[in-house]
Design an enzyme around this catalytic site. Sequence first.
Site, PDB file in Angstrom:
ATOM      1  N   GLU A 291       0.990  -1.551  -0.191  1.00 40.22           N
ATOM      2  CA  GLU A 291      -0.231   0.082   0.248  1.00 40.22           C
ATOM      3  C   GLU A 291       0.905   1.713   0.064  1.00 40.22           C
ATOM      4  O   GLU A 291       2.273   1.209   1.160  1.00 40.22           O
ATOM      5  CB  GLU A 291      -0.562  -0.050   1.014  1.00 40.22           C
ATOM      6  CG  GLU A 291      -2.284   0.975   0.958  1.00 40.22           C
ATOM      7  CD  GLU A 291      -2.741   1.117   1.794  1.00 40.22           C
ATOM      8  OE1 GLU A 291      -3.792   0.122   1.829  1.00 40.22           O
ATOM      9  OE2 GLU A 291      -3.287   0.739   3.148  1.00 40.22           O
TER      10      GLU A 291
ATOM     11  N   ASN B 129      -9.789  -7.010   8.256  1.00 37.38           N
ATOM     12  CA  ASN B 129      -9.141  -5.403   8.721  1.00 37.38           C
ATOM     13  C   ASN B 129      -8.803  -6.471  10.186  1.00 37.38           C
ATOM     14  O   ASN B 129     -10.166  -6.111  10.818  1.00 37.38           O
ATOM     15  CB  ASN B 129     -10.052  -4.640   8.324  1.00 37.38           C
ATOM     16  CG  ASN B 129      -9.178  -3.293   9.084  1.00 37.38           C
ATOM     17  OD1 ASN B 129      -7.641  -3.308   8.812  1.00 37.38           O
ATOM     18  ND2 ASN B 129      -9.864  -2.344   8.073  1.00 37.38           N
TER      19      ASN B 129
ATOM     20  N   GLU C 235      -5.573  -8.011   6.461  1.00 42.48           N
ATOM     21  CA  GLU C 235      -5.604  -6.283   6.640  1.00 42.48           C
ATOM     22  C   GLU C 235      -5.206  -5.590   7.651  1.00 42.48           C
ATOM     23  O   GLU C 235      -5.744  -6.216   8.887  1.00 42.48           O
ATOM     24  CB  GLU C 235      -6.801  -5.775   6.244  1.00 42.48           C
ATOM     25  CG  GLU C 235      -7.323  -6.238   4.654  1.00 42.48           C
ATOM     26  CD  GLU C 235      -8.768  -5.436   4.722  1.00 42.48           C
ATOM     27  OE1 GLU C 235      -9.229  -6.252   3.539  1.00 42.48           O
ATOM     28  OE2 GLU C 235      -8.495  -3.799   5.174  1.00 42.48           O
ATOM     29  N   SER C 236      -4.144  -5.112   8.139  1.00 44.75           N
ATOM     30  CA  SER C 236      -3.622  -3.958   8.422  1.00 44.75           C
ATOM     31  C   SER C 236      -2.873  -4.500  10.086  1.00 44.75           C
ATOM     32  O   SER C 236      -2.817  -6.069  10.150  1.00 44.75           O
ATOM     33  CB  SER C 236      -4.464  -3.494   9.618  1.00 44.75           C
ATOM     34  OG  SER C 236      -5.260  -2.656   8.688  1.00 44.75           O
TER      35      SER C 236
ATOM     36  N   LYS D  89      -8.380   2.266  -2.702  1.00 43.57           N
ATOM     37  CA  LYS D  89      -8.458   2.358  -1.441  1.00 43.57           C
ATOM     38  C   LYS D  89      -8.699   3.510  -1.183  1.00 43.57           C
ATOM     39  O   LYS D  89      -7.944   5.015  -0.378  1.00 43.57           O
ATOM     40  CB  LYS D  89      -6.892   1.868  -0.681  1.00 43.57           C
ATOM     41  CG  LYS D  89      -7.320   1.629   0.796  1.00 43.57           C
ATOM     42  CD  LYS D  89      -7.764   0.351   0.316  1.00 43.57           C
ATOM     43  CE  LYS D  89      -7.585  -0.804   2.189  1.00 43.57           C
ATOM     44  NZ  LYS D  89      -6.549  -0.209   2.640  1.00 43.57           N
TER      45      LYS D  89
ATOM     46  N   LYS E  33       0.771   4.589   1.241  1.00 46.00           N
ATOM     47  CA  LYS E  33      -0.074   4.920   2.540  1.00 46.00           C
ATOM     48  C   LYS E  33       0.695   6.161   3.318  1.00 46.00           C
ATOM     49  O   LYS E  33       2.230   5.933   3.739  1.00 46.00           O
ATOM     50  CB  LYS E  33      -0.495   3.657   3.664  1.00 46.00           C
ATOM     51  CG  LYS E  33      -1.557   4.457   4.430  1.00 46.00           C
ATOM     52  CD  LYS E  33      -1.165   3.578   5.725  1.00 46.00           C
ATOM     53  CE  LYS E  33      -2.633   3.104   6.136  1.00 46.00           C
ATOM     54  NZ  LYS E  33      -2.668   2.176   7.037  1.00 46.00           N
TER      55      LYS E  33
ATOM     56  N   GLU F 162     -14.356  -5.764   2.612  1.00 41.78           N
ATOM     57  CA  GLU F 162     -13.925  -6.164   4.197  1.00 41.78           C
ATOM     58  C   GLU F 162     -14.473  -5.630   5.101  1.00 41.78           C
ATOM     59  O   GLU F 162     -15.530  -4.988   5.498  1.00 41.78           O
ATOM     60  CB  GLU F 162     -12.994  -4.505   3.975  1.00 41.78           C
ATOM     61  CG  GLU F 162     -11.857  -4.112   5.525  1.00 41.78           C
ATOM     62  CD  GLU F 162     -11.375  -3.494   5.424  1.00 41.78           C
ATOM     63  OE1 GLU F 162     -10.307  -2.457   4.554  1.00 41.78           O
ATOM     64  OE2 GLU F 162     -11.950  -1.851   6.540  1.00 41.78           O
TER      65      GLU F 162
HETATM   66  O1  IGP Z   1      -0.453   0.377   7.467  1.00 41.04           O
HETATM   67  P1  IGP Z   1      -0.533  -0.745   7.544  1.00 41.04           P
HETATM   68  O2  IGP Z   1      -1.339  -1.890   9.873  1.00 41.04           O
HETATM   69  O3  IGP Z   1       0.129  -1.673   7.434  1.00 41.04           O
HETATM   70  O4  IGP Z   1      -2.632  -1.717   7.089  1.00 41.04           O
HETATM   71  C1  IGP Z   1      -2.980  -1.128   5.804  1.00 41.04           C
HETATM   72  C2  IGP Z   1      -4.255  -1.319   5.231  1.00 41.04           C
HETATM   73  O5  IGP Z   1      -4.959  -2.302   5.778  1.00 41.04           O
HETATM   74  C3  IGP Z   1      -5.276  -0.319   6.129  1.00 41.04           C
HETATM   75  O6  IGP Z   1      -4.666   1.056   5.652  1.00 41.04           O
HETATM   76  C4  IGP Z   1      -6.810  -0.384   5.793  1.00 41.04           C
HETATM   77  C5  IGP Z   1      -7.208  -1.535   6.122  1.00 41.04           C
HETATM   78  N1  IGP Z   1      -9.160  -0.817   5.589  1.00 41.04           N
HETATM   79  C6  IGP Z   1      -8.325   0.216   5.571  1.00 41.04           C
HETATM   80  C7  IGP Z   1      -9.844   0.475   4.951  1.00 41.04           C
HETATM   81  C8  IGP Z   1      -9.318   2.299   4.695  1.00 41.04           C
HETATM   82  C9  IGP Z   1      -8.188   3.173   4.915  1.00 41.04           C
HETATM   83  C10 IGP Z   1      -7.277   2.375   5.029  1.00 41.04           C
HETATM   84  C11 IGP Z   1      -6.996   1.211   5.091  1.00 41.04           C
END
Ligand code: IGP
Length: 276
Positions: free
Chosen positions: A62, A194, A224-225, A124, A64, A173
């Site tokens: 990503e 997520n 995710e995340s 995104k 970001k 998601e």
């Molecule tokens: O920075 P991280 O913790 O690796 O997370 C990425 C991504 O999962 C996260 O940006 C995200 C997951 N779902 C979202 C929905 C909207 C905006 C952002 C997100």
Amino acid sequence: MSVLAEIIAGVREDLEQRRAVVGDADIVSAAADAPPARDAFRALGGATAPADRDSRLRVISEVKRKSPSKGALADIPEPAELARQYAAGGAAVISVLTERRRFGGSLEDFDAVRAAVDVPLLRKDFTVEPYQIHEARAHGADLVLLIVAALEDTELVQLLELTRSLGMEALVEAHTEEEVDRAVAAGARIIGVNVRNLKTLEVDRSTFSRLADRIPSHAVIVAESGVRGIDDVVSFAERGADAILVGEALVKDQDPTAAVAAFSEAGSAAKPPRRN
Ligand SMILES: O=P(O)(O)OC[C@@H](O)[C@@H](O)c1c[nH]c2ccccc12
């Protein structure tokens, strides 16, 4: 108001400003005129026949700049260059945040990345209206994000249908059992768990295996995340992730190419054979 509701209110305002410049009819025709979308389902290891699936872990990398939970993450003067580095490391899909207020993203970032790489791209954003899906396609997106918590069931189904009618797929998601069930019922083929709760921004990595167990085997499962490094990658892979979506850990890494490659390699080694 939850964080999610606040973000969506801002997204709707920004959307109306763009709509005032490029109207509905124009965005629909721009989407229709765009070159065909790439197959993101296949790029993420999805296949109609289970036998055609392999046991590699795919990395969605990503772009970001900042986030509501962590503030500024990285400057990213050239999103195109970062995307090239991700692609060189073997990213299966590149995710570009386009939400402006909380994540510092933009469609300009998306365009720059689109021009730089040929891998499938995820737009995104907080998708709440058909306009955004046409817009994503017009800018060359192959995948869009649909957040179950932000949508009613009928909206989810309609937006998913529209996405597919334009040749794209959706990363749907979920953060709770109920949301996973709604994603499955809507016909999602790529389901993201997520581990960050978008209403409170808290991360709980144990959410992943609890929810992944409810996802049918024909779907691609994305964790995710919250990936901090190899250990988290291995743990998600062992618990059934087909792909991981990583932002912070990659934008902060001195060598994003090596980081993507290391995540794919370690995750693929840890991933159990596919359930059928
Ligand atoms: O920075 P991280 O913790 O690796 O997370 C990425 C991504 O999962 C996260 O940006 C995200 C997951 N779902 C979202 C929905 C909207 C905006 C952002 C997100």
